[in-house]
Design a protein around this motif. Structure first.
Motif, mmCIF file in Angstrom:
data_model
loop_
_atom_site.group_PDB
_atom_site.id
_atom_site.type_symbol
_atom_site.label_atom_id
_atom_site.label_comp_id
_atom_site.label_asym_id
_atom_site.label_seq_id
_atom_site.Cartn_x
_atom_site.Cartn_y
_atom_site.Cartn_z
ATOM 1 N N ALA A 1 0.677 -1.167 -0.055
ATOM 2 C CA ALA A 1 -0.170 0.031 -0.018
ATOM 3 C C ALA A 1 0.915 1.231 -0.119
ATOM 4 N N GLU A 2 2.094 1.100 0.854
ATOM 5 C CA GLU A 2 3.100 2.151 0.684
ATOM 6 C C GLU A 2 3.525 2.786 -0.652
ATOM 7 N N GLU A 3 3.936 1.442 -1.329
ATOM 8 C CA GLU A 3 4.626 1.696 -2.579
ATOM 9 C C GLU A 3 3.419 2.143 -3.612
ATOM 10 N N SER A 4 2.108 1.753 -3.592
ATOM 11 C CA SER A 4 1.372 2.133 -4.700
ATOM 12 C C SER A 4 0.532 3.326 -4.597
ATOM 13 N N GLY A 5 0.664 3.989 -3.310
ATOM 14 C CA GLY A 5 0.016 5.047 -2.856
ATOM 15 C C GLY A 5 -1.164 5.021 -2.271
ATOM 16 N N LEU A 6 -1.752 3.794 -2.048
ATOM 17 C CA LEU A 6 -2.982 3.437 -1.655
ATOM 18 C C LEU A 6 -3.054 3.692 -0.160
ATOM 19 N N ILE A 7 -1.899 3.926 0.580
ATOM 20 C CA ILE A 7 -1.533 4.052 1.773
ATOM 21 C C ILE A 7 -2.308 5.335 2.521
ATOM 22 N N LEU A 8 -2.462 6.439 1.572
ATOM 23 C CA LEU A 8 -2.961 7.467 1.793
ATOM 24 C C LEU A 8 -4.475 7.428 2.182
ATOM 25 N N PRO A 9 -5.311 7.077 0.934
ATOM 26 C CA PRO A 9 -6.857 6.543 1.290
ATOM 27 C C PRO A 9 -7.157 5.666 2.477
ATOM 28 N N LEU A 10 -6.023 4.606 2.416
ATOM 29 C CA LEU A 10 -6.299 3.580 3.427
ATOM 30 C C LEU A 10 -6.058 4.321 4.988
ATOM 31 N N GLY A 11 -5.228 5.192 5.034
ATOM 32 C CA GLY A 11 -4.539 5.461 6.262
ATOM 33 C C GLY A 11 -6.033 6.737 6.770
ATOM 34 N N GLU A 12 -6.439 7.377 5.563
ATOM 35 C CA GLU A 12 -7.634 8.221 6.021
ATOM 36 C C GLU A 12 -8.730 7.386 6.540
ATOM 37 N N TRP A 13 -8.917 6.250 5.800
ATOM 38 C CA TRP A 13 -9.960 5.176 6.221
ATOM 39 C C TRP A 13 -10.004 4.844 7.801
ATOM 40 N N VAL A 14 -8.492 4.454 8.000
ATOM 41 C CA VAL A 14 -8.157 3.924 9.403
ATOM 42 C C VAL A 14 -8.522 4.962 10.451
ATOM 43 N N LEU A 15 -8.060 6.400 10.009
ATOM 44 C CA LEU A 15 -8.475 7.589 11.066
ATOM 45 C C LEU A 15 -9.908 7.459 10.984
ATOM 46 N N GLN A 16 -10.643 7.514 10.052
ATOM 47 C CA GLN A 16 -12.071 7.718 10.165
ATOM 48 C C GLN A 16 -12.630 6.802 10.914
ATOM 49 N N ARG A 17 -12.275 5.426 10.909
ATOM 50 C CA ARG A 17 -13.012 4.389 11.518
ATOM 51 C C ARG A 17 -12.710 4.503 13.007
ATOM 52 N N ALA A 18 -11.386 4.774 13.213
ATOM 53 C CA ALA A 18 -10.979 5.156 14.738
ATOM 54 C C ALA A 18 -11.486 6.414 15.435
ATOM 55 N N ILE A 19 -11.518 7.266 14.769
ATOM 56 C CA ILE A 19 -12.093 8.539 15.531
ATOM 57 C C ILE A 19 -13.584 8.157 15.508
ATOM 58 N N GLY A 20 -14.489 7.538 14.724
ATOM 59 C CA GLY A 20 -15.762 7.242 14.744
ATOM 60 C C GLY A 20 -16.026 6.428 16.069
ATOM 61 N N LEU A 21 -14.964 5.503 16.227
ATOM 62 C CA LEU A 21 -15.038 4.451 17.531
ATOM 63 C C LEU A 21 -14.957 5.363 18.717
ATOM 64 N N LEU A 22 -14.048 6.198 18.629
ATOM 65 C CA LEU A 22 -13.964 7.218 19.808
ATOM 66 C C LEU A 22 -15.277 8.008 20.264
ATOM 67 N N GLY A 23 -15.940 8.398 19.010
ATOM 68 C CA GLY A 23 -17.204 9.260 19.237
ATOM 69 C C GLY A 23 -18.295 8.305 19.829
ATOM 70 N N HIS A 24 -18.488 7.023 19.105
ATOM 71 C CA HIS A 24 -19.139 5.849 19.494
ATOM 72 C C HIS A 24 -18.954 5.489 21.038
ATOM 73 N N TRP A 25 -17.624 5.450 21.329
ATOM 74 C CA TRP A 25 -17.673 5.012 22.799
ATOM 75 C C TRP A 25 -18.226 6.246 24.017
ATOM 76 N N GLN A 26 -18.193 7.317 23.654
ATOM 77 C CA GLN A 26 -18.701 8.439 24.425
ATOM 78 C C GLN A 26 -20.346 8.145 24.746
#
Ligand code: C2E
Ligand code: MG
Ligand code: MG
Ligand code: MG
Length: 289
Positions: free
Chosen positions: A81-106
């Motif tokens: 993913a790093e070599e192909s450049g997918l890491i940027l959208p994938l990393g953004e998906w990870v952040l979106q999902r993780a921050i979504g979880l934090l909001g849900h936990w509240q």
């Protein structure tokens, strides 16, 4: 005969390489589609306060449910993913999902738990990350104080001046920063005074033989002392035995993470286990299946 064995060896290696290349092609060909097809999942591994045994949060670890290969770990696809450049959208998906979880936990009574997310070197380059985080935090109402970003020393040292400014921007938002795989990046310790940090993560490689290898024991206890002297907290990763946890506790390591406590698990399982620990000791409730 020498020629014959040479040829045999060549064939052996080339067969091995074909298998590796075949897997790589299988992974590579579906990687971009995988994001659209929702084949990625964040697993969570609990992080434990060593003194009390309480679950204080989790690290988010990416998994790919590949239709042919089954569940694939990040060591096999993050480099692609790093070599192909997918890491940027994938990393953004990870952040979106993780921050979504934090909001849900509240909303489910788990609003005290911290969530740590791994950043790749590519995500730290450029200037997109702080605005991305602002947008996701605002959209979910998640508390930035409960978000921690993990960066390896080698990623941070690719462009130290840029990283220094980036980490400052993260800390200004209340987001925590941890140095991942501490001690494995062949860099000098000087970055510890260059960067604003919250936590050092001691790599599993130093923890593994802590009871039998006096050098590892010395490195771990010195790292804990160094971190504390600099006003940083320490977490040890890859803790698998009670003896390792005892050593770390005796040397005042703050937190730990590892198979002794729990393996990475789907978010729903983590939420159930962490919820259960609200009325009981962490260890007992986290022994799963
Ligand atoms: P890491 O950040 O150092 O994560 C710790 C790794 O150690 C994880 O492997 C975890 O499952 C494993 N582990 C935890 N406890 C134990 C233990 O007691 N024993 C053993 N043997 N292993 C343990 P995993 O999940 O395969 O992740 C590997 C690496 O992939 C991570 O290392 C991280 O560098 C990277 N990674 C994972 N998720 C992401 C992500 O969302 N984005 C990026 N950029 N990288 C990620
Ligand atoms: Mg990590
Ligand atoms: Mg690590
Ligand atoms: Mg590691």
């Amino acid at each position: 005969a020498a020629k014959g064995s040479g040829r045999g060896q060549f064939q052996f290696f080339s067969r091995e390489m074909n298998a590796a290349t075949h897997e790589r092609l299988l992974l590579e060909s579906r990687l971009w589609q995988a994001l659209e097809q929702q084949e990625f999942e964040l697993y969570l591994q609990p992080q434990i306060d060593l003194a009390s045994g309480a679950v204080i949060g989790a690290e988010a670890l990416l998994r790919w449910h590949h239709p042919e290969l089954g569940t694939v770990g990040p060591d096999r696809f993050i480099p692609i993913a790093e070599e192909s450049g997918l890491i940027l959208p994938l990393g953004e998906w990870v952040l979106q999902r993780a921050i979504g979880l934090l909001g849900h936990w509240q909303t489910i009574g788990l609003g005290h738990l911290r969530l740590a997310v791994n950043l790749s070197a590519r995500q730290c380059q450029g200037h997109a990350l702080p605005a991305q985080l602002d947008r996701l935090l605002a959209a979910t109402g998640a508390d930035p104080e409960l978000l921690e970003l993990e960066i390896t020393e080698s990623a941070a040292m690719q462009d130290p001046e840029h990283s220094r400014a980036l980490l400052q921007q993260l800390r200004a938002r209340g987001i925590s920063v941890a140095i991942d795989d501490f001690g494995t990046g062949y860099s000098s310790l000087s970055y510890l005074k260059l960067f604003e940090l919250d936590r050092i993560k001691i790599d599993r490689g130093f923890v593994k033989d802590i009871e039998t290898d006096p050098n590892d024991a010395a490195i771990v206890s010195a790292t804990i002392g160094l971190a504390h002297a600099l006003g940083l907290e320490v977490i040890a990763e890859g803790v698998e035995t009670a003896a390792q946890a005892d050593f770390l506790r005796a040397h005042r390591c703050d937190e730990a993470q590892g198979y002794l406590f729990a393996r990475p698990m789907p978010a729903a399982d983590f939420e159930r286990a962490a919820g259960a620990t609200l009325d009981g000791p962490a260890r007992e409730c986290l022994v799963l299946s």
